[in-house]
Design an enzyme around this catalytic site. Structure first.
Site, PDB file in Angstrom:
ATOM      1  N   THR A  12       0.904  -1.182  -0.091  1.00 34.60           N
ATOM      2  CA  THR A  12      -0.035   0.018   0.191  1.00 34.60           C
ATOM      3  C   THR A  12       0.925   1.233  -0.004  1.00 34.60           C
ATOM      4  O   THR A  12       2.045   1.158   0.457  1.00 34.60           O
ATOM      5  CB  THR A  12      -0.911   0.226   1.083  1.00 34.60           C
ATOM      6  OG1 THR A  12       0.028   0.127   2.406  1.00 34.60           O
ATOM      7  CG2 THR A  12      -1.716  -1.018   1.262  1.00 34.60           C
ATOM      8  N   ASP A  13       0.280   2.437  -0.533  1.00 39.35           N
ATOM      9  CA  ASP A  13       0.818   3.563  -0.264  1.00 39.35           C
ATOM     10  C   ASP A  13       0.526   3.675   1.028  1.00 39.35           C
ATOM     11  O   ASP A  13      -0.495   3.143   1.744  1.00 39.35           O
ATOM     12  CB  ASP A  13       0.546   4.960  -0.829  1.00 39.35           C
ATOM     13  CG  ASP A  13       1.300   6.076  -1.265  1.00 39.35           C
ATOM     14  OD1 ASP A  13       2.212   6.171  -0.021  1.00 39.35           O
ATOM     15  OD2 ASP A  13       1.049   6.687  -2.279  1.00 39.35           O
ATOM     16  N   TRP A  14       1.245   4.569   1.905  1.00 44.72           N
ATOM     17  CA  TRP A  14       1.012   4.763   3.468  1.00 44.72           C
ATOM     18  C   TRP A  14      -0.322   5.164   3.784  1.00 44.72           C
ATOM     19  O   TRP A  14      -0.764   6.471   3.600  1.00 44.72           O
ATOM     20  CB  TRP A  14       2.229   5.625   4.256  1.00 44.72           C
ATOM     21  CG  TRP A  14       3.465   4.684   4.352  1.00 44.72           C
ATOM     22  CD1 TRP A  14       3.952   4.889   5.644  1.00 44.72           C
ATOM     23  CD2 TRP A  14       4.187   3.798   3.883  1.00 44.72           C
ATOM     24  NE1 TRP A  14       5.165   4.006   5.826  1.00 44.72           N
ATOM     25  CE2 TRP A  14       5.243   3.179   4.416  1.00 44.72           C
ATOM     26  CE3 TRP A  14       4.004   3.426   2.464  1.00 44.72           C
ATOM     27  CZ2 TRP A  14       5.946   2.457   3.982  1.00 44.72           C
ATOM     28  CZ3 TRP A  14       5.073   2.420   1.910  1.00 44.72           C
ATOM     29  CH2 TRP A  14       5.971   1.815   2.796  1.00 44.72           C
ATOM     30  N   GLY A  15      -1.253   4.334   4.576  1.00 41.62           N
ATOM     31  CA  GLY A  15      -2.454   4.745   4.748  1.00 41.62           C
ATOM     32  C   GLY A  15      -3.433   4.530   3.613  1.00 41.62           C
ATOM     33  O   GLY A  15      -4.677   4.889   3.482  1.00 41.62           O
ATOM     34  N   GLY A  16      -3.054   3.578   2.544  1.00 43.39           N
ATOM     35  CA  GLY A  16      -3.822   3.486   1.549  1.00 43.39           C
ATOM     36  C   GLY A  16      -4.878   1.989   1.532  1.00 43.39           C
ATOM     37  O   GLY A  16      -5.877   1.839   0.536  1.00 43.39           O
TER      38      GLY A  16
END
Length: 726
Positions: A257-261
């Protein structure tokens, strides 16, 4: 614990003693044996973060953690275990390489290979398993805050440049993580905006560079995007991840994931996500002892697996992919050791920078400026001294050093009197906030106007910077013009001293109301550690510029395709947006709609002059499986050796479907000595002329006549030939 190690040794050893097998078969057998020894809890723990930049291993089985780092232009400084503060190490400084827009502007895949090898060595030295880059999202609007991290507006150029980068990063036993997959083409509302785009535009414009990264580059990991596509977040998207990436393209690596995705346990489990990072932004918003256990792919995932709501084969597939990545990186016995901040890396950074700088205007041969001449040079602008490795969001770097443009000029122009005045000023770089300048703008302007009086040459270093609302993650630009009063200042300087040259330090196009007032104009990008030396190399003529624009520069914002359709196209209505321009992105739009850009895609001057002649095709008719071969002569009619980028575009005037006037299908960067000529051969596979037919959900080639355009920019075509495809 000894029992488990013994079991693993016996199982793995038995495969080694069996009949000869390929290395891949042996690795996959090892992975299967490890999976059989793992508990469900251990499997789940590998699927989510344990810190800001790492995910868990299995200590009792000797499976190491996975360590990641930003970013695409250099290895980021060490971050604290559980917050975004820097750890304060004294041994984590690195070489800052030019931003990827500069690399794309070089139009030189060989340089991209050198770049990938150098940054891969630095990531390996820092003991990273995944390098979070490169980025290949398409340049759709000049307001996108992260355009500087990407490779321009053309999917063919981005594809050709990204593959050698990835291949050479991974030669160091470090996984490249191509990002942000997909359609993450703006920062505003990036966390939730639902992108609506046709299948044809998706496959022809926004996916090709990712496809090349996976199939040709064989990237070992990929990062999902923040935004949604057709109602699902891209980090767990059935179409993008399961159907296209893993099924159609055969991707066998890890989706991060992108961070928090991540946003949902069921979707994350079923729709292609492998490692969840950065949920809840700071990792400590829960009152539980270990907040990472509350990630979507942590305790909630484990509970659904135990309750039978989710099949264990889902977690097994994720862990199998993670183990495969670990065997390719930290458990690879042939993994090299890496190195950092060495002379060779500095030379790569400098060469990429010099080949990426684009000379846009050169009235009265303003450039090059003779470095041996005694004269007075007035250097104006905050960007002449500002560190550009700082700021920008996740791509900011802790460079061992950064040569500023002013320092580069001072060191190269030993015989000149160098006067400096800031002229304008912005605030300090702070992620997510725009800070005001601590200086009085009127006083700075007055000082600059006084400084340029009597100077033989004025060099203005302006443009954008990596502050919030400039070229920075987390927020798009608010205006197309230059910030901090630069437009007005440039006009005032030109009135006082018309011998004015401008170097734009930015990763984005800007409006140019002052263009007629400057004699020389260079696009200088963010060039990293060696920025000042590289700029001085080109300004002095030590290096003949050869960069070409990797995106179009429209005269005004509404000349850009995305902006021409109003807010629903950009930035959307805060819930969704519609890519109304469809396949007509960048030069495709300008060419087809006959909207003249300020500077076209592929444009860039040199200190030489080049002529293209004798353009021929090997045949006039081609079959489906054949390759169109084009030969030509490139002559350097100037008085110095130089490099030129010959560009080949293909179009189809009489088509049953909507098409751009022409599309880039080949390019060649060659060096030619003064007064000499060189024969060049270029190729285009007939299959690469296909369009994506939505009615059959597949690629299709039209029969009939195609136009071959050969030139030195998308709007500078020397010859048009016609060939027929049967």
């Amino acid at each position: 614990m000894k029992k488990y190690f013994l079991s693993l040794f016996i199982i793995v050893g038995s495969f080694s003693a069996a009949l000869p097998q390929s290395a891949v078969e042996v690795r996959e057998a090892k992975i299967d044996s490890i999976l059989s020894l793992m508990t469900l809890e251990e499997k789940v723990a590998m699927c989510h973060a344990q810190s800001k930049f790492s995910s868990a291993g299995v200590p009792r089985l000797g499976i190491p953690e996975v360590w990641m780092s930003d970013g695409p232009h250099g290895v980021r400084a060490e971050i604290n275990w559980d917050n975004w503060g820097y750890a304060g190490w004294t041994n984590d400084s690195i070489t800052a390489f030019p931003a990827l827009t500069a690399l794309a502007a070089s139009f030189n895949p060989e340089l991209s290979a050198d770049y990938g090898m150098a940054i891969g060595e630095e990531a390996r030295y820092r003991e990273k398993d995944i390098l979070l880059g490169p980025g290949v999202n398409i340049y759709r609007t000049p307001l996108n805050g992260r355009n500087f991290e990407y490779m321009g507006e053309d999917p063919f150029l981005a594809s050709k440049m990204v593959v050698p980068y990835i291949q050479n990063v991974q030669k160091n036993g470090v996984a490249a993580c191509v990002k942000h997959y997909a359609l993450n083409n703006q920062e505003k509302w990036r966390g939730h905006i639902d992108v609506q785009v046709s299948d044809r535009a998706l496959y022809e414009i926004y996916l090709p560079a990712f496809k090349a990264a996976i199939i040709e580059g064989e990237a070992w990991s990929i990062m999902g995007a923040y935004n949604q596509f057709r109602g699902q977040h891209c980090c767990h998207n059935e179409i993008l991840l399961n159907d296209i990436l893993k099924k159609d393209w055969g991707f066998d690596g890890v989706v991060v994931t992108d961070w928090g995705g991540a946003h949902d346990t069921d979707e994350a489990a079923k729709y292609g996500l492998d490692i969840e990072m950065g949920t809840w932004t700071n990792g400590l918003t829960s009152s539980t002892a270990f907040a990472y256990s509350n990630y979507y792919l942590a305790d909630p995932f484990e509970k659904k697996l135990k309750d039978g709501e989710l099949a264990e084969e889902l977690v097994d597939d994720k862990v199998r992919r993670i183990l495969r990545l670990i065997y390719r990186t930290s458990l690879d016995s042939d993994r090299p050791l890496g190195r950092v901040n060495n002379k060779e890396h500095h030379e790569v950074a400098r060469k990429v920078a010099t080949e990426g700088i684009v000379l846009l205007k050169n009235e009265d041969d303003f450039f090059p400026i003779d470095p041996e001449k005694k004269m007075k040079i007035a250097v104006i602008g905050e960007n002449a001294t500002r560190m550009m490795t700082k700021g920008g969001g996740s791509s900011e770097l802790k460079a061992q050093f950064e040569i500023s443009p002013l320092q580069g000029i001072q060191e190269r122009y030993k015989n000149a009197e160098i006067l400096y005045s800031m002229g304008y000023a912005s605030g300090a770089p702070v992620y997510g906030r725009e800070l005001p300048s601590p200086y009085d703008a009127d006083s700075l302007r007055a000082a600059a106007l006084e400084t340029v009086k009597g100077a033989d040459v004025v060099l203005f270093f302006g443009g954008l910077n990596k502050n919030h609302y400039q070229d920075c993650e987390g927020g798009d630009r608010l205006e197309y013009g230059l910030p901090f009063g630069q437009d007005e200042l440039l006009k005032q300087i030109a009135e006082v001293n018309p011998n004015l040259g401008l170097v734009l330090i930015s990763g984005n196009a800007v409006e140019m109301p002052w263009l007629s007032e400057v004699k020389g104009l260079m696009q200088g990008w963010y060039l990293g550690s060696m920025a000042g030396h590289a700029l001085a190399d080109v300004i002095s003529g030590d290096v003949n510029p050869s960069g070409k624009m990797p995106f179009s520069i429209p005269k005004k914002l509404n000349d850009n395709a995305a902006h021409s359709y109003g807010e629903i196209s950009y930035p959307g209505d805060s819930i969704k947006q519609v890519y109304k321009e469809d396949i007509l992105v960048g030069y495709r739009w300008h060419d087809t709609k006959k909207i003249t850009p300020q500077y076209a895609f592929g444009y860039g001057l040199t200190y030489s002059d080049f002529e293209i002649s004798d353009v021929k095709t090997e045949a006039s008719t081609y079959g489906l499986d054949e390759t169109i071969k084009v030969t030509l002569t490139l002559k350097n009619t100037g008085d110095r050796a130089g490099k030129e980028v010959v560009q080949l575009y293909v179009g189809k005037k009489k088509s049953k479907v909507k098409r751009a006037t022409k599309e880039l299908k080949s390019f060649a960067k060659v060096i030619v000595e003064a007064g000499m000529s060189q024969e060049i051969e270029m190729e285009v596979a007939v299959r690469d002329l296909a369009y994506y037919n939505e009615s059959i959900s597949d690629w299709q080639i039209e029969k009939g006549s195609y136009q071959i355009y050969v030139g030195q920019a998308s709007d500078d075509i020397s010859e048009v030939l016609t060939v027929k495809v049967n």
